[in-house]
Write a protein that holds these residues in place. Structure first.
Motif, PDB file in Angstrom:
ATOM      1  N   SER A  18      -5.900  -7.810   3.560  1.00  0.00           N
ATOM      2  CA  SER A  18      -5.773  -8.872   4.557  1.00  0.00           C
ATOM      3  C   SER A  18      -4.354  -9.029   5.063  1.00  0.00           C
ATOM      4  N   PHE A  19      -3.359  -8.810   4.157  1.00  0.00           N
ATOM      5  CA  PHE A  19      -1.980  -9.132   4.495  1.00  0.00           C
ATOM      6  C   PHE A  19      -1.032  -7.938   4.430  1.00  0.00           C
ATOM      7  N   THR A  20      -1.506  -6.803   3.932  1.00  0.00           N
ATOM      8  CA  THR A  20      -0.651  -5.652   3.672  1.00  0.00           C
ATOM      9  C   THR A  20      -1.072  -4.482   4.550  1.00  0.00           C
ATOM     10  N   ARG A  21      -0.085  -3.744   5.050  1.00  0.00           N
ATOM     11  CA  ARG A  21      -0.400  -2.593   5.902  1.00  0.00           C
ATOM     12  C   ARG A  21       0.641  -1.494   5.682  1.00  0.00           C
ATOM     13  N   TRP A  22       0.229  -0.264   5.973  1.00  0.00           N
ATOM     14  CA  TRP A  22       1.154   0.857   5.933  1.00  0.00           C
ATOM     15  C   TRP A  22       1.979   0.885   7.211  1.00  0.00           C
ATOM     16  N   ARG A  23       3.243   1.296   7.084  1.00  0.00           N
ATOM     17  CA  ARG A  23       4.093   1.448   8.254  1.00  0.00           C
ATOM     18  C   ARG A  23       5.108   2.543   7.988  1.00  0.00           C
ATOM     19  N   THR A  24       5.431   3.322   9.008  1.00  0.00           N
ATOM     20  CA  THR A  24       6.493   4.312   8.910  1.00  0.00           C
ATOM     21  C   THR A  24       7.781   3.709   9.451  1.00  0.00           C
ATOM     22  N   VAL A  25       8.827   3.707   8.625  1.00  0.00           N
ATOM     23  CA  VAL A  25      10.143   3.199   9.018  1.00  0.00           C
ATOM     24  C   VAL A  25      11.088   4.383   8.980  1.00  0.00           C
ATOM     25  N   GLY A  26      11.660   4.755  10.129  1.00  0.00           N
ATOM     26  CA  GLY A  26      12.432   5.991  10.174  1.00  0.00           C
ATOM     27  C   GLY A  26      11.518   7.144   9.808  1.00  0.00           C
ATOM     28  N   GLN A  27      11.867   7.834   8.722  1.00  0.00           N
ATOM     29  CA  GLN A  27      11.037   8.946   8.248  1.00  0.00           C
ATOM     30  C   GLN A  27      10.338   8.615   6.924  1.00  0.00           C
ATOM     31  N   LEU A  28      10.313   7.339   6.561  1.00  0.00           N
ATOM     32  CA  LEU A  28       9.768   6.950   5.256  1.00  0.00           C
ATOM     33  C   LEU A  28       8.540   6.060   5.394  1.00  0.00           C
ATOM     34  N   GLU A  29       7.631   6.211   4.433  1.00  0.00           N
ATOM     35  CA  GLU A  29       6.435   5.368   4.391  1.00  0.00           C
ATOM     36  C   GLU A  29       6.720   4.085   3.622  1.00  0.00           C
ATOM     37  N   ALA A  30       6.220   2.991   4.158  1.00  0.00           N
ATOM     38  CA  ALA A  30       6.445   1.694   3.521  1.00  0.00           C
ATOM     39  C   ALA A  30       5.174   0.862   3.563  1.00  0.00           C
ATOM     40  N   LEU A  31       5.096  -0.081   2.633  1.00  0.00           N
ATOM     41  CA  LEU A  31       4.053  -1.100   2.640  1.00  0.00           C
ATOM     42  C   LEU A  31       4.690  -2.394   3.123  1.00  0.00           C
ATOM     43  N   GLU A  32       4.138  -2.962   4.190  1.00  0.00           N
ATOM     44  CA  GLU A  32       4.659  -4.215   4.721  1.00  0.00           C
ATOM     45  C   GLU A  32       3.653  -5.328   4.492  1.00  0.00           C
ATOM     46  N   VAL A  33       4.155  -6.434   3.996  1.00  0.00           N
ATOM     47  CA  VAL A  33       3.331  -7.604   3.703  1.00  0.00           C
ATOM     48  C   VAL A  33       3.609  -8.669   4.754  1.00  0.00           C
ATOM     49  N   TYR A  34       2.552  -9.071   5.464  1.00  0.00           N
ATOM     50  CA  TYR A  34       2.646 -10.173   6.432  1.00  0.00           C
ATOM     51  C   TYR A  34       1.676 -11.262   5.972  1.00  0.00           C
ATOM     52  N   HIS A  35       2.140 -12.061   5.043  1.00  0.00           N
ATOM     53  CA  HIS A  35       1.338 -13.141   4.488  1.00  0.00           C
ATOM     54  C   HIS A  35       1.682 -14.424   5.239  1.00  0.00           C
ATOM     55  N   THR A 111      15.516   7.989  -5.175  1.00  0.00           N
ATOM     56  CA  THR A 111      15.236   8.892  -4.060  1.00  0.00           C
ATOM     57  C   THR A 111      13.927   9.656  -4.238  1.00  0.00           C
ATOM     58  N   ALA A 112      13.240   9.457  -5.362  1.00  0.00           N
ATOM     59  CA  ALA A 112      11.941  10.093  -5.578  1.00  0.00           C
ATOM     60  C   ALA A 112      10.842   9.311  -4.860  1.00  0.00           C
ATOM     61  N   VAL A 113       9.798  10.002  -4.468  1.00  0.00           N
ATOM     62  CA  VAL A 113       8.647   9.339  -3.854  1.00  0.00           C
ATOM     63  C   VAL A 113       7.701   8.887  -4.965  1.00  0.00           C
ATOM     64  N   TRP A 114       7.501   7.597  -5.059  1.00  0.00           N
ATOM     65  CA  TRP A 114       6.650   7.023  -6.085  1.00  0.00           C
ATOM     66  C   TRP A 114       5.176   7.087  -5.666  1.00  0.00           C
ATOM     67  N   HIS A 115       4.316   7.011  -6.652  1.00  0.00           N
ATOM     68  CA  HIS A 115       2.863   7.066  -6.423  1.00  0.00           C
ATOM     69  C   HIS A 115       2.308   5.664  -6.194  1.00  0.00           C
ATOM     70  N   PHE A 116       1.545   5.512  -5.154  1.00  0.00           N
ATOM     71  CA  PHE A 116       0.914   4.217  -4.897  1.00  0.00           C
ATOM     72  C   PHE A 116      -0.174   3.951  -5.934  1.00  0.00           C
ATOM     73  N   GLU A 117      -0.136   2.776  -6.551  1.00  0.00           N
ATOM     74  CA  GLU A 117      -1.124   2.397  -7.553  1.00  0.00           C
ATOM     75  C   GLU A 117      -2.111   1.350  -7.032  1.00  0.00           C
ATOM     76  N   ASP A 118      -1.600   0.225  -6.512  1.00  0.00           N
ATOM     77  CA  ASP A 118      -2.517  -0.868  -6.211  1.00  0.00           C
ATOM     78  C   ASP A 118      -1.851  -1.922  -5.347  1.00  0.00           C
ATOM     79  N   VAL A 119      -2.672  -2.613  -4.556  1.00  0.00           N
ATOM     80  CA  VAL A 119      -2.294  -3.860  -3.893  1.00  0.00           C
ATOM     81  C   VAL A 119      -3.303  -4.911  -4.302  1.00  0.00           C
ATOM     82  N   ARG A 120      -2.799  -6.063  -4.721  1.00  0.00           N
ATOM     83  CA  ARG A 120      -3.679  -7.171  -5.104  1.00  0.00           C
ATOM     84  C   ARG A 120      -3.256  -8.400  -4.295  1.00  0.00           C
ATOM     85  N   GLU A 121      -4.227  -9.012  -3.652  1.00  0.00           N
ATOM     86  CA  GLU A 121      -3.921 -10.109  -2.735  1.00  0.00           C
ATOM     87  C   GLU A 121      -4.695 -11.372  -3.093  1.00  0.00           C
TER      88      GLU A 121
END
Length: 306
Positions: A18-35, A111-121
Motif C-alpha cells: 500500500s505504501f512502498t514501491r520500487w524506484r530507480t535512483v541514478g543507477q541504483l534500485e531503492a524501496l521508497e515508502v510513502y506512508h 557497496t554490496a547489493v543486499w538481498h530483498f527479504e520482506d516488506v511489512r506494512e
C-alpha cells in the motif's frame, strides 16, 4: 481499514504494498515508502537508508547534495552500514585483522547489493528487511562466513535500525561494525552532543591515545573519536533535538571532517562539514564482538526526537 496499534505489520507480496514501491535512483534500485505519516528511502546497495521524515518534516538524516548513486560507490550521507569491519583494517584488533584481506575502510557491506527479504506494512508502521550473505563471493576481501540481516522500522515516532550478524562458519568469528549515521544541523558551531560526559574515548587524530570526556561535545573542527559508551545520546542543534538510543553497542563514534579534510573527501561539498555530524552506533575498537558457530548478535539504534 482500521487496525489495532498493537497488531504487527502484515507481510504482503511485492506489487500489493500500500505504501512502498520500487524506484530507480541514478543507477541504483531503492524501496521508497510513502506512508500518510512518514516517508523513507532504502537502497538495496549497502542496505543504505538515505531518507526518513515524518509527514511535513525535512529529512532527519544528512545527505550530501553531491551524493552519487552508482554501482560500487558508497553513498555520502544517510546511514552507511560498516560491516564486517569498521574503519581502517590495520587499526582493528588482531582477530579481525587476520580475516581482513582488503585495505579498504569500513568493510564491503556498504557497496554490496543486499538481498530483498520482506516488506511489512500497517496503518502505523512499515518494516523493510534486507540480508547479505558473506560467503565465497567475498573471499578476496574477507576470510569469513556470516549472514547479516538488517531491519528498518519506520513510524511517526522515528526510525529503528536493527543489524543482526550470525556466524555461519565452524570457527569463532570476530567482527567490528557501525551504523554510520549522518545527522543534519544548521550550524555545527552551535551544536552539541549530550550523553557522553565522563566517558573514555580513543582520539584517532591524536595517536589513538585515550582521553576523558567532560561535559557535552562541541565541534570546532575535525573530530574522529571512539567513545567507550553506548548510552542514549541527544544531539542539540539550533532547530531542535535528535535522540539516539542504541542496543547491542558499547561504543559510539563521533566524526566530522572539519574544513581541511572536507576538501579532500569525495562527494562532499567543501563547506558541508558545518551542516552535519556523524554519531555512529558501533561495535568498534575494544567493543568488537566474537561469535561462536551459529551464534548471533544484534546491534541497533532508534532515532527519534527528544
Amino acid at each position: 481499514m482500521s487496525e489495532s496499534r498493537n497488531k504487527p505489520p502484515v507481510s504482503v507480496t511485492p506489487g500489493q504494498w500500500s505504501f512502498t514501491r520500487w524506484r530507480t535512483v541514478g543507477q541504483l534500485e531503492a524501496l521508497e515508502v510513502y506512508h500518510p505519516l512518514f516517508q523513507a528511502t532504502v537502497f538495496l546497495q549497502g542496505a543504505h537508508l538515505s531518507h526518513f521524515s515524518p509527514r511535513d518534516q525535512n529529512n532527519w538524516l544528512w545527505l550530501s547534495e553531491l551524493a552519487k548513486f552508482q554501482p560500487g560507490r558508497a553513498i555520502r550521507g544517510g546511514v552507511p552500514v560498516c560491516w564486517p569491519w569498521f574503519g581502517d583494517p590495520a587499526k582493528n584488533p588482531p582477530e579481525i585483522r587476520k580475516r581482513t584481506l582488503s585495505p579498504c575502510a569500513h568493510g564491503f557491506a556498504r557497496t554490496a547489493v543486499w538481498h530483498f527479504e520482506d516488506v511489512r506494512e500497517s496503518a502505523h508502521e512499515v518494516e523493510i528487511s534486507l540480508s547479505l550473505k558473506a560467503n565465497e563471493d567475498f573471499a578476496e576481501q574477507w576470510d569469513g562466513h556470516a549472514l547479516a540481516l538488517i531491519t528498518f522500522s519506520f513510524s511517526v515516532r522515528g526510525c529503528q535500525i536493527a543489524l543482526t550478524t550470525t556466524n555461519l562458519s565452524r570457527q569463532p568469528l570476530a567482527f567490528s561494525q557501525a551504523l554510520h549515521t549522518y545527522l543534519p544541523t544548521t550550524d555545527i558551531s552551535r551544536t552539541r552532543l549530550l550523553g557522553l560526559g565522563n566517558s573514555q574515548y580513543v582520539d584517532t587524530l591524536k595517536n589513538w591515545d585515550y582521553f576523558s570526556q567532560e561535559g557535552p561535545i562541541y565541534i570546532d573542527g575535525e573530530i574522529d573519536r571512539i567513545y567507550e559508551s553506548g548510552e542514549p545520546l541527544t544531539m542539540v542543534t539550533p532547530t531542535g533535538k535528535c535522540k539516539l538510543t542504541a542496543v547491542g553497542s558499547d561504543s559510539t563514534v563521533v566524526w566530522n571532517p572539519g574544513p581541511e579534510k572536507a576538501k579532500r573527501l569525495s562527494d562532499f561539498p567543501d563547506n558541508a562539514w558545518q551542516k552535519m555530524l556523524c554519531v555512529e552506533t558501533a561495535n568498534a575498537a575494544a567493543d568488537y564482538r566474537v561469535l561462536n558457530e551459529g551464534q548471533s548478535h544484534t546491534m541497533g539504534v532508534f532515532i527519534g526526537r527528544a
